[in-house]
Design a protein around this motif. Structure first.
Motif, PDB file in Angstrom:
ATOM      1  N   GLY A 260      41.719  17.588  46.350  1.00  0.00           N
ATOM      2  CA  GLY A 260      42.999  18.024  47.288  1.00  0.00           C
ATOM      3  C   GLY A 260      44.087  18.362  46.432  1.00  0.00           C
ATOM      4  N   ARG A 261      44.103  17.444  45.416  1.00  0.00           N
ATOM      5  CA  ARG A 261      45.358  17.491  44.448  1.00  0.00           C
ATOM      6  C   ARG A 261      45.381  18.856  43.729  1.00  0.00           C
ATOM      7  NH1 ARG A 261      43.982  12.009  43.922  1.00  0.00           N
ATOM      8  NH2 ARG A 261      42.956  12.446  41.818  1.00  0.00           N
ATOM      9  N   ILE A 262      43.992  19.238  43.249  1.00  0.00           N
ATOM     10  CA  ILE A 262      43.728  20.338  42.532  1.00  0.00           C
ATOM     11  C   ILE A 262      44.323  21.710  43.478  1.00  0.00           C
ATOM     12  CG2 ILE A 262      42.200  22.001  41.700  1.00  0.00           C
ATOM     13  CD1 ILE A 262      40.568  19.630  40.460  1.00  0.00           C
TER      14      ILE A 262
ATOM     15  N   ALA B 119      48.039  22.009  43.657  1.00  0.00           N
ATOM     16  CA  ALA B 119      48.660  22.736  42.363  1.00  0.00           C
ATOM     17  C   ALA B 119      48.163  23.970  42.447  1.00  0.00           C
ATOM     18  CB  ALA B 119      47.995  21.902  41.242  1.00  0.00           C
ATOM     19  N   ASN B 120      46.862  24.586  42.614  1.00  0.00           N
ATOM     20  CA  ASN B 120      46.386  26.054  42.658  1.00  0.00           C
ATOM     21  C   ASN B 120      46.981  26.683  43.525  1.00  0.00           C
ATOM     22  OD1 ASN B 120      44.627  25.473  40.720  1.00  0.00           O
ATOM     23  ND2 ASN B 120      42.870  25.523  42.032  1.00  0.00           N
ATOM     24  N   ALA B 121      47.490  26.331  44.845  1.00  0.00           N
ATOM     25  CA  ALA B 121      48.439  27.202  45.727  1.00  0.00           C
ATOM     26  C   ALA B 121      49.741  27.146  45.338  1.00  0.00           C
ATOM     27  CB  ALA B 121      47.945  26.428  47.345  1.00  0.00           C
ATOM     28  N   LEU B 122      50.670  26.037  45.300  1.00  0.00           N
ATOM     29  CA  LEU B 122      51.746  26.125  45.146  1.00  0.00           C
ATOM     30  C   LEU B 122      52.403  26.512  43.842  1.00  0.00           C
ATOM     31  CD1 LEU B 122      53.001  23.128  47.396  1.00  0.00           C
ATOM     32  CD2 LEU B 122      52.235  25.386  47.894  1.00  0.00           C
TER      33      LEU B 122
ATOM     34  N   PRO C 227      39.280  28.019  39.249  1.00  0.00           N
ATOM     35  CA  PRO C 227      40.537  27.950  38.365  1.00  0.00           C
ATOM     36  C   PRO C 227      41.214  26.652  38.534  1.00  0.00           C
ATOM     37  CG  PRO C 227      40.393  29.105  40.748  1.00  0.00           C
ATOM     38  CD  PRO C 227      39.303  28.537  40.409  1.00  0.00           C
ATOM     39  N   ILE C 228      41.822  26.136  37.632  1.00  0.00           N
ATOM     40  CA  ILE C 228      42.695  24.923  37.695  1.00  0.00           C
ATOM     41  C   ILE C 228      44.174  25.055  37.053  1.00  0.00           C
ATOM     42  CG2 ILE C 228      42.801  22.670  36.681  1.00  0.00           C
ATOM     43  CD1 ILE C 228      40.366  22.871  38.200  1.00  0.00           C
ATOM     44  N   THR C 229      44.965  24.898  38.017  1.00  0.00           N
ATOM     45  CA  THR C 229      46.359  25.435  37.544  1.00  0.00           C
ATOM     46  C   THR C 229      47.240  23.974  37.416  1.00  0.00           C
ATOM     47  OG1 THR C 229      46.510  27.143  39.202  1.00  0.00           O
ATOM     48  CG2 THR C 229      48.742  26.457  38.424  1.00  0.00           C
ATOM     49  N   VAL C 230      47.604  24.068  36.041  1.00  0.00           N
ATOM     50  CA  VAL C 230      48.583  22.921  35.590  1.00  0.00           C
ATOM     51  C   VAL C 230      50.044  23.428  35.111  1.00  0.00           C
ATOM     52  CG1 VAL C 230      46.415  21.603  34.728  1.00  0.00           C
ATOM     53  CG2 VAL C 230      47.796  23.178  33.249  1.00  0.00           C
ATOM     54  N   ASP C 231      51.005  22.219  34.894  1.00  0.00           N
ATOM     55  CA  ASP C 231      52.092  22.726  34.779  1.00  0.00           C
ATOM     56  C   ASP C 231      52.220  22.393  33.115  1.00  0.00           C
ATOM     57  OD1 ASP C 231      53.099  20.009  34.168  1.00  0.00           O
ATOM     58  OD2 ASP C 231      52.985  19.864  36.132  1.00  0.00           O
ATOM     59  N   GLY C 232      53.333  22.814  32.167  1.00  0.00           N
ATOM     60  CA  GLY C 232      53.514  22.701  31.127  1.00  0.00           C
ATOM     61  C   GLY C 232      54.088  21.269  30.614  1.00  0.00           C
ATOM     62  N   GLN C 233      53.851  20.079  31.457  1.00  0.00           N
ATOM     63  CA  GLN C 233      54.077  19.061  30.951  1.00  0.00           C
ATOM     64  C   GLN C 233      53.016  18.257  30.324  1.00  0.00           C
ATOM     65  OE1 GLN C 233      56.785  16.539  33.933  1.00  0.00           O
ATOM     66  NE2 GLN C 233      55.357  17.636  35.325  1.00  0.00           N
ATOM     67  N   LEU C 234      53.304  17.769  29.110  1.00  0.00           N
ATOM     68  CA  LEU C 234      52.230  17.182  28.277  1.00  0.00           C
ATOM     69  C   LEU C 234      52.571  15.860  27.906  1.00  0.00           C
ATOM     70  CD1 LEU C 234      51.951  20.302  25.798  1.00  0.00           C
ATOM     71  CD2 LEU C 234      50.445  19.914  27.701  1.00  0.00           C
ATOM     72  N   PRO C 235      51.155  15.088  27.652  1.00  0.00           N
ATOM     73  CA  PRO C 235      51.376  13.719  27.177  1.00  0.00           C
ATOM     74  C   PRO C 235      52.115  13.427  26.092  1.00  0.00           C
ATOM     75  CG  PRO C 235      49.152  14.431  27.912  1.00  0.00           C
ATOM     76  CD  PRO C 235      49.918  15.666  27.623  1.00  0.00           C
TER      77      PRO C 235
ATOM     78  N   TYR D 235      44.385  23.767  27.796  1.00  0.00           N
ATOM     79  CA  TYR D 235      43.120  23.532  28.252  1.00  0.00           C
ATOM     80  C   TYR D 235      42.459  22.192  28.271  1.00  0.00           C
ATOM     81  CZ  TYR D 235      39.741  27.458  28.356  1.00  0.00           C
ATOM     82  OH  TYR D 235      39.226  28.795  28.460  1.00  0.00           O
ATOM     83  N   GLU D 236      43.131  21.152  27.385  1.00  0.00           N
ATOM     84  CA  GLU D 236      42.751  19.891  27.473  1.00  0.00           C
ATOM     85  C   GLU D 236      43.211  19.153  28.833  1.00  0.00           C
ATOM     86  OE1 GLU D 236      42.728  16.465  24.219  1.00  0.00           O
ATOM     87  OE2 GLU D 236      44.652  16.972  24.787  1.00  0.00           O
ATOM     88  N   LYS D 237      44.566  19.670  29.303  1.00  0.00           N
ATOM     89  CA  LYS D 237      44.932  19.200  30.451  1.00  0.00           C
ATOM     90  C   LYS D 237      44.230  19.803  31.507  1.00  0.00           C
ATOM     91  CE  LYS D 237      49.173  18.552  32.814  1.00  0.00           C
ATOM     92  NZ  LYS D 237      50.933  18.693  33.101  1.00  0.00           N
ATOM     93  N   ALA D 238      43.874  20.921  31.604  1.00  0.00           N
ATOM     94  CA  ALA D 238      43.102  21.495  32.672  1.00  0.00           C
ATOM     95  C   ALA D 238      41.704  21.124  32.983  1.00  0.00           C
ATOM     96  CB  ALA D 238      42.923  22.947  32.665  1.00  0.00           C
ATOM     97  N   TYR D 239      41.170  20.669  31.875  1.00  0.00           N
ATOM     98  CA  TYR D 239      39.949  19.903  31.870  1.00  0.00           C
ATOM     99  C   TYR D 239      39.633  18.375  32.353  1.00  0.00           C
ATOM    100  CZ  TYR D 239      34.950  19.235  30.536  1.00  0.00           C
ATOM    101  OH  TYR D 239      33.567  18.999  30.511  1.00  0.00           O
ATOM    102  N   ALA D 240      41.074  17.866  31.921  1.00  0.00           N
ATOM    103  CA  ALA D 240      41.332  16.322  32.420  1.00  0.00           C
ATOM    104  C   ALA D 240      41.680  16.458  33.784  1.00  0.00           C
ATOM    105  CB  ALA D 240      42.255  15.725  31.599  1.00  0.00           C
ATOM    106  N   GLN D 241      42.367  17.453  34.286  1.00  0.00           N
ATOM    107  CA  GLN D 241      42.720  17.531  35.734  1.00  0.00           C
ATOM    108  C   GLN D 241      41.417  17.632  36.454  1.00  0.00           C
ATOM    109  OE1 GLN D 241      44.890  17.082  37.914  1.00  0.00           O
ATOM    110  NE2 GLN D 241      46.029  18.709  38.340  1.00  0.00           N
ATOM    111  N   SER D 242      40.325  18.592  35.858  1.00  0.00           N
ATOM    112  CA  SER D 242      39.129  18.943  36.873  1.00  0.00           C
ATOM    113  C   SER D 242      38.372  17.451  36.840  1.00  0.00           C
ATOM    114  CB  SER D 242      38.374  20.046  36.065  1.00  0.00           C
ATOM    115  OG  SER D 242      37.771  19.417  35.093  1.00  0.00           O
TER     116      SER D 242
END
Length: 483
Positions: free
Chosen positions: A204-206, A209-212, A318-326, A350-357
């Motif tokens: 649901g969270r993905i 993010a993908n939609a908005l 598809p996995i959409t992430v923003d540009g905020q990084l750890p 890429y690492e953030k998107a994979y963690a998101q998935s």
């Protein structure tokens, strides 16, 4: 013309009189082009007839078929207008409807993005906007512990169904405290001994993010994403939690370029304080055999978000992430996980998107290169014992474009071999670590294989290491082939 009349006739730089007039004119082009084509054809036919009479011959002797000149629009140069004008008119009509609907939204007090008002999207619906806001208010006004999953998923479904203009309008109506309350509602939690589930699951969270994310303006995206921490992969629970590199770990907007001069290379991979060598090695191996791999799988949405194409069961996801990084709280702050020496952010994205998935960074610690390459490319992959392959076979695979990684053995020393070593062979290799296979050299005796360490530049053990066949057989636990 008064300033009031001027405001009414223009919107976001578009002339509201001339755009409809252009659409109307284009609608009339096919008929006009056909008429002109016929007129030119008749003129040509008359010229041929006059020429034939002057020479005392039949028009057929001059290669003129009866009636052909009156319908030969291609020869007369009117095919393109006749064929394309109607489609262009329809395109402008859709955009005009979107433009006028955005104007109405702005008049009604909603936020619109001036750069998107002429998009070729369905005209935004104020009814959908109001429905999403009403459901959001239901969750905002209620204590988050009383928000049931059905209510949260109802809002999720309404948000996922919004166009970019509708999403901009919805987010623009929500205050920062509203967004904070929605973030609490979206946060997944389990309550009580009966394990009642609340909030949104990872899918649901993905979906939100993908939609908005891709369609929001930069300003609204920053407001929304900064408040919606529940939509980002969780930072806690990693093996390195509490380490200095993760001291005060938090998300922070990065100003780095996605690619430097549009290029990407395995040498830009530099693993941080996260046990995802297997994923980064797989990514580096893919990039090594296809220098455009990352560029083909990351779309820059132009507003500080990125859509990465991963694969699940071989199907693009598809996995959409923003540009905020750890980042940690050093002075100045440093990225805690992957940190490219070039300053490019493509590996971090890429690492953030994979963690998101996978629902969080902790969930991508530990694995094998073949799994990484399968998830990155969608192609079948396999893992074999070093005794079941050879350097010559690995060289052949590399030459045919197959990405390859290897995993090293674990190593123990000390009393009864109870101490688990981090490195071995005089700090040449990291134990239980995934490496990118860079090359095989069969022209030397004995043949050698060169590996790249995802720890990257300046690391000890070194970034690259070359092994003989015997060293390879003694130090390597598994060989992983991508598709």
């Amino acid at each position: 013309m008064s300033s009031t009349e001027l405001r009414l006739s223009t919107f976001c730089g578009f002339d509201l009189d001339r755009v409809p007039a252009l659409k109307k004119a284009l609608t009339e082009v096919p008929g006009a082009a056909a008429g002109q084509s016929r007129a030119v054809g008749v003129t040509v036919e008359n010229a041929y007839s006059a020429l034939a009479r002057g020479n005392g011959v039949s028009p057929r002797n001059l290669g003129l078929d009866d009636g052909s000149q009156g319908t030969d629009s291609d020869r007369s140069g009117f095919t393109a207008p006749s064929r394309d004008a109607a489609d262009v008119a329809a395109d402008i009509g859709r955009r005009l409807a979107h433009l006028l609907a955005c104007q109405k939204l702005q008049e009604d007090g909603y936020t619109i993005d001036p750069s998107r008002v002429f998009d070729d999207e369905p005209a935004p619906s104020e009814q959908k906007i109001k429905a999403a806001l009403a459901q959001a208010k239901t969750l905002i006004d209620r204590d988050s512990q009383w928000n049931n999953t059905d209510d949260v998923n109802d809002l999720k479904n309404k948000l996922v169904g919004l166009t970019a203009a509708e999403a901009e309008a919805v987010v623009g109506q929500l205050s920062d405290p509203d967004l904070k309350a929605l973030n609490e509602a979206f946060t997944e939690r389990h309550i009580g001994i009966v394990d009642i589930s609340q909030g949104l699951d990872n899918n649901g969270r993905i979906a939100i993010a993908n939609a908005l994310y891709p369609g929001l303006s930069t300003d609204q995206l920053h407001r929304f994403a900064s408040a919606m921490t529940s939509l980002a992969p969780a930072l806690g629970g990693t093996d390195g939690s509490g380490n200095q590199d993760q001291n005060g770990i938090h998300y922070q907007w990065s100003n780095g370029q996605l690619f430097i001069d549009g290029k990407a290379a395995p040498s830009e991979i530099q693993q941080g304080d996260l046990g995802d060598c297997w994923f980064l090695a797989g990514l580096g191996a893919e990039q090594q055999v296809n220098p455009n791999f990352a560029q083909q799988h990351i779309r820059d949405n132009g507003n500080g978000t990125y859509t990465v194409t991963l694969y699940q069961d071989g199907k693009p996801t598809p996995i959409t992430v923003d540009g905020q990084l750890p980042y940690n709280n050093w002075n100045p702050p440093q990225t805690s996980f992957e940190h490219s020496p070039s300053g490019a952010s493509w590996v971090q994205i890429y690492e953030k998107a994979y963690a998101q998935s996978h629902g969080g960074y902790a969930n991508i610690e530990g694995g094998y290169g073949n799994v990484s390459m399968h998830d990155l490319s969608g192609k079948s992959s396999n893992r074999v014992d070093p005794d079941d392959t050879s350097l010559n076979d690995i060289r052949s695979k590399l030459d045919s474009g197959v990405p390859v990684t290897v995993g090293t053995n674990s190593h123990h020393s000390g009393f009864l071999w109870l101490h688990s070593d981090e490195t071995f062979d005089n700090h040449k290799l990291v134990t239980s670590h995934e490496y990118i296979v860079q090359s095989v050299n069969n022209s030397v005796d004995p043949p050698t294989i060169t590996l790249r360490n995802p720890w990257g530049q300046g690391a000890n053990p070194p970034e690259t290491v070359t092994l003989t066949q015997d060293e390879f057989n003694g130090h390597i636990n598994d060989v992983d082939f991508g598709g």
